[in-house]
Design a protein around this motif. Structure first.
Motif, PDB file in Angstrom:
ATOM      1  N   TRP A 153       0.861  -1.179   0.000  1.00  0.00           N
ATOM      2  CA  TRP A 153       0.000   0.000   0.000  1.00  0.00           C
ATOM      3  C   TRP A 153       0.903   1.237   0.000  1.00  0.00           C
ATOM      4  O   TRP A 153       1.301   1.718   1.065  1.00  0.00           O
ATOM      5  CB  TRP A 153      -0.911  -0.007   1.227  1.00  0.00           C
ATOM      6  CG  TRP A 153      -1.988  -1.035   1.193  1.00  0.00           C
ATOM      7  CD1 TRP A 153      -3.298  -0.857   0.865  1.00  0.00           C
ATOM      8  CD2 TRP A 153      -1.852  -2.440   1.521  1.00  0.00           C
ATOM      9  NE1 TRP A 153      -3.989  -2.034   0.965  1.00  0.00           N
ATOM     10  CE2 TRP A 153      -3.134  -3.038   1.364  1.00  0.00           C
ATOM     11  CE3 TRP A 153      -0.801  -3.249   1.932  1.00  0.00           C
ATOM     12  CZ2 TRP A 153      -3.366  -4.379   1.598  1.00  0.00           C
ATOM     13  CZ3 TRP A 153      -1.018  -4.596   2.158  1.00  0.00           C
ATOM     14  CH2 TRP A 153      -2.305  -5.155   1.997  1.00  0.00           C
ATOM     15  N   ARG A 196       3.741   0.554   2.342  1.00  0.00           N
ATOM     16  CA  ARG A 196       3.250  -0.020   3.602  1.00  0.00           C
ATOM     17  C   ARG A 196       2.998  -1.513   3.385  1.00  0.00           C
ATOM     18  O   ARG A 196       2.570  -1.931   2.306  1.00  0.00           O
ATOM     19  CB  ARG A 196       1.953   0.672   4.032  1.00  0.00           C
ATOM     20  CG  ARG A 196       2.125   2.145   4.385  1.00  0.00           C
ATOM     21  CD  ARG A 196       0.793   2.860   4.534  1.00  0.00           C
ATOM     22  NE  ARG A 196       0.161   3.066   3.235  1.00  0.00           N
ATOM     23  CZ  ARG A 196      -1.073   3.532   3.064  1.00  0.00           C
ATOM     24  NH1 ARG A 196      -1.827   3.800   4.126  1.00  0.00           N
ATOM     25  NH2 ARG A 196      -1.546   3.708   1.860  1.00  0.00           N
ATOM     26  N   THR A 197       3.275  -2.301   4.404  1.00  0.00           N
ATOM     27  CA  THR A 197       3.116  -3.750   4.282  1.00  0.00           C
ATOM     28  C   THR A 197       2.278  -4.309   5.426  1.00  0.00           C
ATOM     29  O   THR A 197       2.128  -3.683   6.474  1.00  0.00           O
ATOM     30  CB  THR A 197       4.486  -4.470   4.281  1.00  0.00           C
ATOM     31  OG1 THR A 197       5.115  -4.320   5.573  1.00  0.00           O
ATOM     32  CG2 THR A 197       5.404  -3.891   3.207  1.00  0.00           C
ATOM     33  N   CYS A 201      -0.943  -4.843   5.811  1.00  0.00           N
ATOM     34  CA  CYS A 201      -2.050  -3.954   6.178  1.00  0.00           C
ATOM     35  C   CYS A 201      -3.359  -4.733   6.271  1.00  0.00           C
ATOM     36  O   CYS A 201      -3.552  -5.753   5.596  1.00  0.00           O
ATOM     37  CB  CYS A 201      -2.192  -2.832   5.146  1.00  0.00           C
ATOM     38  SG  CYS A 201      -0.718  -1.824   4.927  1.00  0.00           S
ATOM     39  N   CYS A 252      -1.350  -0.714   9.222  1.00  0.00           N
ATOM     40  CA  CYS A 252      -0.280  -1.473   8.572  1.00  0.00           C
ATOM     41  C   CYS A 252       0.811  -1.760   9.592  1.00  0.00           C
ATOM     42  O   CYS A 252       1.127  -0.911  10.434  1.00  0.00           O
ATOM     43  CB  CYS A 252       0.309  -0.685   7.405  1.00  0.00           C
ATOM     44  SG  CYS A 252      -0.903  -0.264   6.128  1.00  0.00           S
ATOM     45  N   ASP A 256       3.044   2.447   8.500  1.00  0.00           N
ATOM     46  CA  ASP A 256       1.717   2.992   8.786  1.00  0.00           C
ATOM     47  C   ASP A 256       1.778   4.522   8.865  1.00  0.00           C
ATOM     48  O   ASP A 256       2.746   5.092   9.387  1.00  0.00           O
ATOM     49  CB  ASP A 256       1.191   2.421  10.099  1.00  0.00           C
ATOM     50  CG  ASP A 256      -0.286   2.677  10.297  1.00  0.00           C
ATOM     51  OD1 ASP A 256      -1.093   1.906   9.757  1.00  0.00           O
ATOM     52  OD2 ASP A 256      -0.624   3.651  10.998  1.00  0.00           O
TER      53      ASP A 256
END
Length: 305
Positions: A39, A79-80, A82, A93, A97
């Protein structure tokens, strides 16, 4: 002191080139080559309007292209891990975040650790200034590639190596026993020596540590600490930019050299003592670049804080 006539003519020519090639916007293309959805988050610096999007989902293999005003200054990151709470609807996330309750970021910066791409478009001399920074830590491999731009330092930068597995244990962020991000020493310990703050808030007093050298060895073109200007800031005129997460090939640091690296000379037990510093060699050209950047920017502007 009067500027050198050639340098003044050079900057003027770049301004004319930007004006002629024109356009009122640059094109950014963000591509996800990671195996999972990420994201991207995008936020403008103070005094710069936010873009039409500040965050979105990007599935594996997908790209998103959008226009960015040539006066834009800001940063973007991935972002990971999430998820959205099914009851409250809040979006969060695990890495990167931005403090928003929705997919789009609403003013909050990337929560460290996160790999950042930073831009100031059409800055000093009509040049775009860009970099990939690990000053706030690392969570994803990322590259920035300029297209159709001009200038001697208009080249690819980034970090193509997966640092999460080999991250020093005292910096590592884990989820389900797996490394998902790598903190900076500043974030992990809060020591002014690592944060380039207090008595260490100048290039003369804040030097690279063995922790920052862990990042620099793996990703020599990325910022590893606050004053890592000479090898980490790039300039281009009238370019469009390709930002790729998990560029191919994406190798882990362990697989590239057969073993995990360590932050030599500084351990968790000794982190409150004076860190072992690394002295970088440099050419006259690098020294001149640092002087020019120092004259144009404050440290905060150089690092887009």
């Amino acid at each position: 002191m009067a500027s050198h006539p050639f340098f003044s003519t050079f900057l003027f020519s770049l301004c004319i080139l930007r004006s002629i090639s024109g356009g009122n916007s640059a094109t950014f293309t963000i591509t996800n080559k990671c195996s999972n959805t990420i994201w991207p988050g995008i936020l403008s610096n103070a005094g710069t309007d936010q873009l039409t999007t500040t965050g979105f989902a990007l599935n594996s293999g997908e790209s998103n292209t959008f226009s960015v005003p040539t006066s834009w200054s800001g940063r973007l990151w991935g972002r990971t891990l999430c998820s959205q709470d099914s009851t409250t609807g809040k979006f969060t996330c695990l890495t990167g975040d931005c403090g928003s309750s929705a997919v789009e970021c609403a003013g909050g910066g990337a929560a460290p650790p996160a790999t950042l791409a930073e831009f100031t478009l059409n800055g000093a001399g009509g040049l775009d200034f860009y970099d990939v920074s690990l000053v706030d830590g690392y969570n994803l491999p990322m590259t920035v590639v300029p297209e159709d731009g001009t200038g001697g330092n208009c080249t690819t930068t980034g970090c193509v190596v997966d640092l999460n597995a080999g991250c020093p244990s005292e910096l590592k962020v884990t989820a389900s026993d797996e490394g998902v991000a790598c903190k900076s020493a500043c974030e992990a310990f809060g020591d002014p020596q690592y944060c380039c703050s207090g008595a260490y808030a100048t290039p003369d007093t804040c030097k690279p540590s063995s922790y920052s050298q862990f990042f620099k060895n793996a990703c020599p073109k990325a910022y590893s600490y606050a004053y890592d200007d000479g090898t980490s800031t790039f300039t281009c005129a009238s370019a469009n930019y390709l930002i790729t997460f998990c560029p191919s090939p994406s190798t882990s640091l362990k697989s590239s050299n057969g073993q995990y690296p360590v932050a030599v000379g500084v351990s968790a037990s000794s982190r409150n003592t004076t860190p072992s510093f690394v002295v970088f060699g440099g050419s006259l050209a690098v020294a001149a670049a640092i002087l020019i950047l120092s004259a144009v920017f404050t440290p905060q502007e150089k690092n887009f804080v």
